[in-house]
Scaffold this motif. Sequence first.
Motif, PDB file in Angstrom:
ATOM      1  N   ALA A 157      41.499  37.571  47.923  1.00 16.74           N
ATOM      2  CA  ALA A 157      41.404  38.793  46.921  1.00 16.74           C
ATOM      3  C   ALA A 157      40.697  38.561  45.725  1.00 16.74           C
ATOM      4  O   ALA A 157      39.403  38.950  45.082  1.00 16.74           O
ATOM      5  N   ALA A 158      41.000  37.338  45.431  1.00 19.07           N
ATOM      6  CA  ALA A 158      40.475  36.526  43.998  1.00 19.07           C
ATOM      7  C   ALA A 158      39.019  36.724  43.935  1.00 19.07           C
ATOM      8  O   ALA A 158      38.169  36.516  42.886  1.00 19.07           O
ATOM      9  N   ALA A 159      38.552  36.046  45.117  1.00 18.40           N
ATOM     10  CA  ALA A 159      37.079  35.740  45.288  1.00 18.40           C
ATOM     11  C   ALA A 159      36.246  36.931  45.693  1.00 18.40           C
ATOM     12  O   ALA A 159      35.013  36.756  44.882  1.00 18.40           O
ATOM     13  N   THR A 160      36.929  37.985  46.169  1.00 16.51           N
ATOM     14  CA  THR A 160      35.959  39.414  46.365  1.00 16.51           C
ATOM     15  C   THR A 160      36.251  40.148  45.404  1.00 16.51           C
ATOM     16  O   THR A 160      35.422  41.252  45.203  1.00 16.51           O
ATOM     17  N   GLY A 161      37.385  40.080  44.462  1.00 12.25           N
ATOM     18  CA  GLY A 161      37.756  41.133  43.689  1.00 12.25           C
ATOM     19  C   GLY A 161      38.682  42.298  44.633  1.00 12.25           C
ATOM     20  O   GLY A 161      38.646  43.388  43.932  1.00 12.25           O
ATOM     21  N   ASP A 162      38.845  42.300  45.586  1.00 11.24           N
ATOM     22  CA  ASP A 162      39.395  43.211  46.588  1.00 11.24           C
ATOM     23  C   ASP A 162      40.923  43.152  46.568  1.00 11.24           C
ATOM     24  O   ASP A 162      41.737  42.966  47.554  1.00 11.24           O
ATOM     25  N   TRP A 163      41.453  43.709  45.225  1.00 11.57           N
ATOM     26  CA  TRP A 163      42.998  43.642  45.018  1.00 11.57           C
ATOM     27  C   TRP A 163      43.665  44.789  45.631  1.00 11.57           C
ATOM     28  O   TRP A 163      44.755  44.732  45.949  1.00 11.57           O
ATOM     29  N   GLY A 164      42.805  45.728  46.147  1.00 10.69           N
ATOM     30  CA  GLY A 164      43.448  46.877  46.714  1.00 10.69           C
ATOM     31  C   GLY A 164      44.101  46.401  47.956  1.00 10.69           C
ATOM     32  O   GLY A 164      44.965  46.737  48.668  1.00 10.69           O
ATOM     33  N   ALA A 165      43.066  45.433  48.775  1.00  6.63           N
ATOM     34  CA  ALA A 165      43.482  44.852  50.263  1.00  6.63           C
ATOM     35  C   ALA A 165      44.615  43.939  49.853  1.00  6.63           C
ATOM     36  O   ALA A 165      45.763  44.150  50.973  1.00  6.63           O
ATOM     37  N   LEU A 166      44.900  43.350  48.759  1.00  6.48           N
ATOM     38  CA  LEU A 166      46.204  42.426  48.776  1.00  6.48           C
ATOM     39  C   LEU A 166      47.387  43.417  48.273  1.00  6.48           C
ATOM     40  O   LEU A 166      48.514  43.178  48.761  1.00  6.48           O
ATOM     41  N   LEU A 167      47.062  44.522  47.494  1.00  6.74           N
ATOM     42  CA  LEU A 167      48.355  45.424  47.728  1.00  6.74           C
ATOM     43  C   LEU A 167      48.729  45.965  48.697  1.00  6.74           C
ATOM     44  O   LEU A 167      49.735  46.208  49.000  1.00  6.74           O
ATOM     45  N   LEU A 206      48.226  42.465  58.896  1.00  2.00           N
ATOM     46  CA  LEU A 206      47.808  43.716  59.377  1.00  2.00           C
ATOM     47  C   LEU A 206      47.639  44.659  57.939  1.00  2.00           C
ATOM     48  O   LEU A 206      46.513  45.393  58.142  1.00  2.00           O
ATOM     49  N   GLY A 207      48.280  44.748  57.306  1.00  2.00           N
ATOM     50  CA  GLY A 207      48.108  45.591  56.195  1.00  2.00           C
ATOM     51  C   GLY A 207      46.849  45.091  55.284  1.00  2.00           C
ATOM     52  O   GLY A 207      46.267  45.940  54.718  1.00  2.00           O
ATOM     53  N   TRP A 208      46.730  43.691  54.968  1.00  2.00           N
ATOM     54  CA  TRP A 208      45.438  43.321  54.607  1.00  2.00           C
ATOM     55  C   TRP A 208      43.960  43.939  55.328  1.00  2.00           C
ATOM     56  O   TRP A 208      42.964  44.485  54.403  1.00  2.00           O
ATOM     57  N   LEU A 209      44.193  44.134  56.566  1.00  2.00           N
ATOM     58  CA  LEU A 209      43.143  44.486  57.240  1.00  2.00           C
ATOM     59  C   LEU A 209      42.848  46.271  57.139  1.00  2.00           C
ATOM     60  O   LEU A 209      41.936  46.871  57.146  1.00  2.00           O
ATOM     61  N   GLY A 210      44.157  46.817  56.937  1.00  2.00           N
ATOM     62  CA  GLY A 210      43.896  48.168  56.988  1.00  2.00           C
ATOM     63  C   GLY A 210      45.165  49.018  57.595  1.00  2.00           C
ATOM     64  O   GLY A 210      46.031  48.313  58.292  1.00  2.00           O
ATOM     65  N   TRP A 211      45.484  50.413  57.129  1.00  2.00           N
ATOM     66  CA  TRP A 211      46.413  51.104  57.511  1.00  2.00           C
ATOM     67  C   TRP A 211      46.400  51.108  58.957  1.00  2.00           C
ATOM     68  O   TRP A 211      47.518  51.132  59.695  1.00  2.00           O
ATOM     69  N   GLY A 212      45.221  51.363  59.481  1.00  2.00           N
ATOM     70  CA  GLY A 212      45.125  51.629  61.108  1.00  2.00           C
ATOM     71  C   GLY A 212      45.705  50.407  61.984  1.00  2.00           C
ATOM     72  O   GLY A 212      46.320  50.680  62.929  1.00  2.00           O
ATOM     73  N   GLU A 213      45.197  49.446  61.494  1.00  2.00           N
ATOM     74  CA  GLU A 213      45.734  48.104  61.898  1.00  2.00           C
ATOM     75  C   GLU A 213      47.149  47.901  61.927  1.00  2.00           C
ATOM     76  O   GLU A 213      47.936  47.477  62.882  1.00  2.00           O
ATOM     77  N   LEU A 214      47.689  48.092  60.727  1.00  3.38           N
ATOM     78  CA  LEU A 214      49.156  47.845  60.625  1.00  3.38           C
ATOM     79  C   LEU A 214      49.824  48.964  61.473  1.00  3.38           C
ATOM     80  O   LEU A 214      50.947  48.580  61.882  1.00  3.38           O
TER      81      LEU A 214
END
Length: 275
Positions: A157-167, A206-214
């Motif tokens: 997340a830090a490398a890509t700035g995708d903090w939404g995926a981390l949350l 799985l949450g990192w990947l998406g709600w569908g995967e979860l």
Amino acid sequence: MIAAIAGVTGGFGLLIGSFLNVVIFRVPAGRSIVNPPSACGGCGVRIRPFDNVPVLSWLLLQGRCRDCSARISPRYPMIELLTGLVFAGVALRFAPWEALEQSSLAAMGPVAETLAFAVLAAVGIALAWIDLDTQRLPDVIVLPSYLVVGALLLAAAAATGDWGALLRAAAGAAILFAAYFAMAFAYPAGMGLGDVKLAGLLGLALGWLGWGELAVGGFGAFLLGGAFALVLVALGRAKRGSGIPFGPWMLLAAAVAVFAGEPIWHGYLQLVGLE
């Protein structure tokens, strides 16, 4: 290029699989995974390095100890081969080599993500076999995995700035942990705390990947485990209410979600008319 990297990753997975055989055998017994070195269970002779090559040594020895001819379980090469295949699959799924062609910090995001899921794969294979053998999911494996997988996803997340995926990953961990905890509290005979702790770890990934995967990973475990239980009852191998290790089905459903969760989820939404 892709095939070469998948092959190298798979070869590394074979080596990891050899180590997982030690983990699966020793951790439930409370033994060190470092000392003493691996030895034949029949004659006690230390296994020579050239007899410890994943899969190949078992084939060359025809599944027997070189010194006493004691049988070596085919489960050892099977776990090594499975780990190699899963590692190759993880490399193909996340394709970190494409990012490595870039020179920016963001390129490290897919690498950290791939490492996180490779760690989860190795942990999952070990836990599945331990649960099948002992109906336990040892904390000594599950709890440190939260830190390792979480740290790698944080780095991604830090490398890509995708903090939404981390949350979303944190939310996924909380959701599955809470859901399994509620089931364990309501029906402790059918759900153990080991399953609860594993659920949080799987929810994190799985949450990192998406709600569908979860959703696919969370519900899929009950579908797969329930179908297996019904087959056992139909074949007379189990009775209603018989306990079965649930960890392997949680892990299998998570693997399905990682590799095919998104299309399965969208297919379900289309089937029920929500998409």
